[in-house]
Motif scaffolding. Structure first.
Motif, PDB file in Angstrom:
ATOM      1  N   ALA A 214      -4.720   0.096  -0.048  1.00 42.85           N
ATOM      2  CA  ALA A 214      -4.833  -1.658   1.320  1.00 42.85           C
ATOM      3  C   ALA A 214      -5.453  -3.005   0.545  1.00 42.85           C
ATOM      4  O   ALA A 214      -4.513  -3.331   0.575  1.00 42.85           O
ATOM      5  CB  ALA A 214      -5.562  -1.557   2.917  1.00 42.85           C
ATOM      6  N   ARG A 215      -6.414  -2.379  -0.412  1.00 38.10           N
ATOM      7  CA  ARG A 215      -6.895  -3.357  -1.192  1.00 38.10           C
ATOM      8  C   ARG A 215      -5.791  -4.313  -2.017  1.00 38.10           C
ATOM      9  O   ARG A 215      -5.863  -5.248  -2.545  1.00 38.10           O
ATOM     10  CB  ARG A 215      -7.957  -3.176  -1.917  1.00 38.10           C
ATOM     11  CG  ARG A 215      -9.252  -2.642  -0.789  1.00 38.10           C
ATOM     12  CD  ARG A 215     -11.248  -2.461  -1.173  1.00 38.10           C
ATOM     13  NE  ARG A 215     -11.565  -2.263  -0.151  1.00 38.10           N
ATOM     14  CZ  ARG A 215     -12.761  -1.553   0.145  1.00 38.10           C
ATOM     15  NH1 ARG A 215     -12.628  -0.059  -0.724  1.00 38.10           N
ATOM     16  NH2 ARG A 215     -13.105  -1.163   0.692  1.00 38.10           N
ATOM     17  N   ALA A 216      -6.100  -2.738  -2.642  1.00 39.45           N
ATOM     18  CA  ALA A 216      -4.903  -3.188  -4.084  1.00 39.45           C
ATOM     19  C   ALA A 216      -3.353  -3.717  -3.734  1.00 39.45           C
ATOM     20  O   ALA A 216      -3.118  -4.246  -4.688  1.00 39.45           O
ATOM     21  CB  ALA A 216      -4.199  -1.583  -4.742  1.00 39.45           C
ATOM     22  N   VAL A 217      -2.822  -3.044  -2.051  1.00 38.56           N
ATOM     23  CA  VAL A 217      -1.701  -4.429  -1.980  1.00 38.56           C
ATOM     24  C   VAL A 217      -2.157  -5.700  -1.583  1.00 38.56           C
ATOM     25  O   VAL A 217      -1.474  -6.389  -1.753  1.00 38.56           O
ATOM     26  CB  VAL A 217      -1.084  -3.154  -1.062  1.00 38.56           C
ATOM     27  CG1 VAL A 217      -0.576  -4.033   0.193  1.00 38.56           C
ATOM     28  CG2 VAL A 217      -0.434  -2.079  -0.918  1.00 38.56           C
ATOM     29  N   ALA A 218      -2.787  -5.638  -0.756  1.00 40.63           N
ATOM     30  CA  ALA A 218      -4.165  -7.017  -0.715  1.00 40.63           C
ATOM     31  C   ALA A 218      -4.006  -7.719  -1.805  1.00 40.63           C
ATOM     32  O   ALA A 218      -3.213  -9.241  -2.202  1.00 40.63           O
ATOM     33  CB  ALA A 218      -4.962  -7.062   0.326  1.00 40.63           C
ATOM     34  N   GLY A 219      -4.129  -7.111  -2.732  1.00 38.98           N
ATOM     35  CA  GLY A 219      -4.618  -8.064  -4.127  1.00 38.98           C
ATOM     36  C   GLY A 219      -3.517  -8.481  -4.774  1.00 38.98           C
ATOM     37  O   GLY A 219      -3.308  -9.204  -5.342  1.00 38.98           O
ATOM     38  N   ALA A 220      -1.981  -7.615  -4.577  1.00 39.84           N
ATOM     39  CA  ALA A 220      -1.091  -8.271  -4.516  1.00 39.84           C
ATOM     40  C   ALA A 220      -0.211  -8.536  -3.786  1.00 39.84           C
ATOM     41  O   ALA A 220       1.325  -9.305  -3.833  1.00 39.84           O
ATOM     42  CB  ALA A 220      -0.068  -6.554  -5.290  1.00 39.84           C
ATOM     43  N   ASP A 221      -0.413  -8.729  -3.098  1.00 33.37           N
ATOM     44  CA  ASP A 221       0.407  -9.970  -1.847  1.00 33.37           C
ATOM     45  C   ASP A 221       1.371  -9.509  -1.527  1.00 33.37           C
ATOM     46  O   ASP A 221       1.636 -10.162  -1.606  1.00 33.37           O
ATOM     47  CB  ASP A 221       0.029 -11.574  -2.248  1.00 33.37           C
ATOM     48  CG  ASP A 221       0.291 -12.063  -1.091  1.00 33.37           C
ATOM     49  OD1 ASP A 221      -0.190 -11.916  -0.042  1.00 33.37           O
ATOM     50  OD2 ASP A 221       0.498 -13.823  -1.279  1.00 33.37           O
ATOM     51  N   THR A 222       1.281  -7.802  -0.965  1.00 29.16           N
ATOM     52  CA  THR A 222       2.600  -7.274  -0.170  1.00 29.16           C
ATOM     53  C   THR A 222       2.063  -6.685   1.125  1.00 29.16           C
ATOM     54  O   THR A 222       1.039  -7.242   1.554  1.00 29.16           O
ATOM     55  CB  THR A 222       3.341  -6.683  -1.988  1.00 29.16           C
ATOM     56  OG1 THR A 222       4.322  -6.386  -1.064  1.00 29.16           O
ATOM     57  CG2 THR A 222       2.310  -5.573  -1.131  1.00 29.16           C
ATOM     58  N   VAL A 223       3.173  -6.015   1.333  1.00 29.22           N
ATOM     59  CA  VAL A 223       2.602  -4.892   2.171  1.00 29.22           C
ATOM     60  C   VAL A 223       3.522  -3.624   2.579  1.00 29.22           C
ATOM     61  O   VAL A 223       3.471  -2.871   1.316  1.00 29.22           O
ATOM     62  CB  VAL A 223       4.468  -5.141   3.587  1.00 29.22           C
ATOM     63  CG1 VAL A 223       4.478  -4.199   4.295  1.00 29.22           C
ATOM     64  CG2 VAL A 223       4.082  -6.904   3.946  1.00 29.22           C
ATOM     65  N   LEU A 224       1.438  -2.508   3.250  1.00 19.27           N
ATOM     66  CA  LEU A 224       1.645  -1.426   3.055  1.00 19.27           C
ATOM     67  C   LEU A 224       1.600  -1.200   4.381  1.00 19.27           C
ATOM     68  O   LEU A 224       0.993  -1.484   5.225  1.00 19.27           O
ATOM     69  CB  LEU A 224      -0.371  -1.472   2.672  1.00 19.27           C
ATOM     70  CG  LEU A 224      -0.403   0.159   2.792  1.00 19.27           C
ATOM     71  CD1 LEU A 224      -0.130   1.002   1.940  1.00 19.27           C
ATOM     72  CD2 LEU A 224      -1.924   0.476   3.614  1.00 19.27           C
ATOM     73  N   VAL A 225       3.016   0.093   4.735  1.00 17.94           N
ATOM     74  CA  VAL A 225       2.811   0.493   5.681  1.00 17.94           C
ATOM     75  C   VAL A 225       2.408   1.555   5.695  1.00 17.94           C
ATOM     76  O   VAL A 225       2.238   2.583   4.469  1.00 17.94           O
ATOM     77  CB  VAL A 225       4.559   0.413   5.670  1.00 17.94           C
ATOM     78  CG1 VAL A 225       5.212   0.972   6.873  1.00 17.94           C
ATOM     79  CG2 VAL A 225       5.326  -0.210   5.076  1.00 17.94           C
ATOM     80  N   LEU A 226       1.427   1.974   6.458  1.00 18.33           N
ATOM     81  CA  LEU A 226       0.719   2.876   6.701  1.00 18.33           C
ATOM     82  C   LEU A 226       1.129   4.010   7.395  1.00 18.33           C
ATOM     83  O   LEU A 226       2.304   3.633   9.070  1.00 18.33           O
ATOM     84  CB  LEU A 226      -0.702   2.451   7.475  1.00 18.33           C
ATOM     85  CG  LEU A 226      -1.646   3.758   7.828  1.00 18.33           C
ATOM     86  CD1 LEU A 226      -2.681   3.500   6.122  1.00 18.33           C
ATOM     87  CD2 LEU A 226      -2.817   2.961   8.606  1.00 18.33           C
ATOM     88  N   SER A 227       0.833   5.110   6.163  1.00 19.74           N
ATOM     89  CA  SER A 227       2.123   6.665   7.407  1.00 19.74           C
ATOM     90  C   SER A 227       0.860   6.984   9.013  1.00 19.74           C
ATOM     91  O   SER A 227      -0.233   6.433   8.875  1.00 19.74           O
ATOM     92  CB  SER A 227       1.554   7.722   6.559  1.00 19.74           C
ATOM     93  OG  SER A 227       1.960   8.663   7.034  1.00 19.74           O
ATOM     94  N   MET A 228       1.796   7.599   9.811  1.00 17.67           N
ATOM     95  CA  MET A 228       1.151   7.976  10.869  1.00 17.67           C
ATOM     96  C   MET A 228       0.078   8.988  10.694  1.00 17.67           C
ATOM     97  O   MET A 228      -0.202   8.980  11.261  1.00 17.67           O
ATOM     98  CB  MET A 228       2.678   8.191  11.781  1.00 17.67           C
ATOM     99  CG  MET A 228       1.442   8.893  13.173  1.00 17.67           C
ATOM    100  SD  MET A 228       3.347   8.049  14.391  1.00 17.67           S
ATOM    101  CE  MET A 228       2.519   9.732  15.053  1.00 17.67           C
TER     102      MET A 228
END
Ligand SMILES: Cc1cc2nc3c(=O)[nH]c(=O)nc-3n(C[C@H](O)[C@H](O)[C@H](O)COP(=O)(O)O)c2cc1C
Ligand SMILES: CCCCC(=O)C(=O)O
Length: 372
Positions: free
Chosen positions: A111-125
């Motif tokens: 999530a931190r990496a995705v936030a840094g890249a400013d895109t979306v993380l789809v969190l798996s169930m």
């Protein structure tokens, strides 16, 4: 965004001679050396003979591009509006299970990496971290709204609804319902390895029963049907995305049932072996959907040119699954960041070489060969 300029020669190539990775496969090789072989097989493998898994990558090879010339200059802008937010590029992170099995940084590092890249993380169930902790990592990085949640609706509607409430309260901005998994695909590597369970200390934290606190098993439900999608739309105001659509008739039904986006996917070749590749199925889905809702795609994206091809065929954005797991397993959070940065740079360069400055410039006229 940076002006598109380039200078020739090693002196001007900041990455020449630097440490690997140069591409995503470098991170894959590094990850494979680090992972326990049974876990590597779980992350890598597909269903049956892995025909669809292999085809996912080779399907992109069938396309050749017809670049436009004398128009690659100006301000490159990869920003992509999607479901009420704007991603910094048309690439997001597909839901994948068990990040803490790949690396202790787990879903929070991702999530931190995705936030840094400013895109979306789809969190798996099937995440090994509670959604609240992943959302807190996004908030701390000042990127709330960059988290979506992937759902396998459970036959226990009460539990499903309580999970949806939990996901809403955590601040997730969309629900991605995976519809290609009425049963689990036959993953023969896992059968051979006896890979059944997570090691002690790891569990699907979002499956905790609100009453008992015990972690429930995820039920893949063959009775999941369109009325249940309607039910889900009735219990939440979050946008609902259906992931795992290949047939244009299903894409039409999805739009008729009011879903907010259609996600073309064969689950990375892990469900129905022999299923069409997403990139081959995409044109008829785009045709069926028109411009009524965005169409997303995942499966086999390894290069900027793969992203370019999918967008030229009408996808709004693409997801990456395994490459993110490779980055995570190889180097934790910085590895995921490298995956996303490499894809961004590769896409930007491919677009410039093809004479496109923004995703909206990409259309089927840039493709020389259309399979089928
Ligand atoms: C190890 C692994 C776990 C996955 N877990 C999920 C999951 O929990 N839910 C889901 O909808 N898709 C899951 N997927 C499928 C991905 O979301 C995605 O569709 C696929 O990985 C895309 O193909 P790619 O790996 O070639 O990018 C998983 C894929 C992999 C490789
Ligand atoms: C309950 C299965 C979750 C993981 C998954 O979707 C996959 O391994 O592909």
């Amino acid at each position: 965004m940076s002006p598109v300029t380039d200078r020739v020669g090693p002196r001007h190539n900041p990455t020449a001679g630097a440490a690997l990775p140069v591409n995503l496969r470098d991170l894959r090789d590094e990850a494979w050396r680090r992972l326990d072989p049974a876990h590597r097989d779980y992350f890598t493998g597909g269903a049956g003979d892995e025909r669809t898994l292999r085809a996912n990558e080779t399907a992109f090879d069938a396309y050749r591009l017809l670049p436009r010339v004398l128009r690659g200059g100006g301000e490159r802008d990869l920003r992509t509006p999607l479901l009420g937010g704007t991603l910094s590029m048309p690439v997001l992170v597909s839901p994948t299970a068990f990040h803490r099995l790949a690396h202790p940084d787990g879903e929070v590092g991702c999530a931190r990496a995705v936030a840094g890249a400013d895109t979306v993380l789809v969190l798996s169930m099937a995440a090994t971290t509670p959604v609240e902790a992943v959302a807190a990592a996004m908030d701390a990085a000042d990127r709330p709204g960059r988290l979506w949640f992937q759902l396998y609706p459970q036959p226990d509607l009460g539990f499903t609804e309580s999970l949806v409430r939990r996901v809403e309260a955590a601040g997730c901005r969309a629900l991605v319902v995976t519809v290609d998994s009425p049963v689990l695909g036959r993953r023969e590597r896992d059968l051979r390895n006896g890979f059944l369970d997570l090691p002690p200390g790891l569990g699907c934290e979002n499956m905790r029963d609100p009453e008992t606190g015990r972690i429930r098993d995820i039920v893949l439900d063959a009775d999941l049907d369109w009325p249940r999608i309607d039910w889900l739309r009735g219990v939440t105001r979050l946008p609902v995305v259906l992931k795992g659509i290949l047939h244009p008739a299903d894409a039409r039904l999805a739009v008729a049932h009011g879903v907010d986006a259609v996600w073309v996917s064969n689950h990375g070749g892990r469900q129905l072996d022999g299923a069409a590749t997403a990139v081959d199925a995409l044109p008829s889905v785009v045709d069926a959907v028109g411009d009524r809702v965005p169409v997303l795609l995942d499966g086999g994206i390894r290069r900027g040119t793969d992203v370019l091809t999918a967008l030229a065929l009408g996808a709004t954005a693409v997801g990456v699954g395994r490459p993110v797991l490779w980055g995570l397993a190889a180097r934790g959070e910085p590895g995921v960041r490298q995956v996303l940065d490499l894809l961004r740079a590769d896409l930007g360069q491919a677009m410039t070489l093809a004479g496109a400055v923004r995703p909206a410039d990409l259309g089927p006229d840039l493709l020389n060969r259309m399979p089928r």
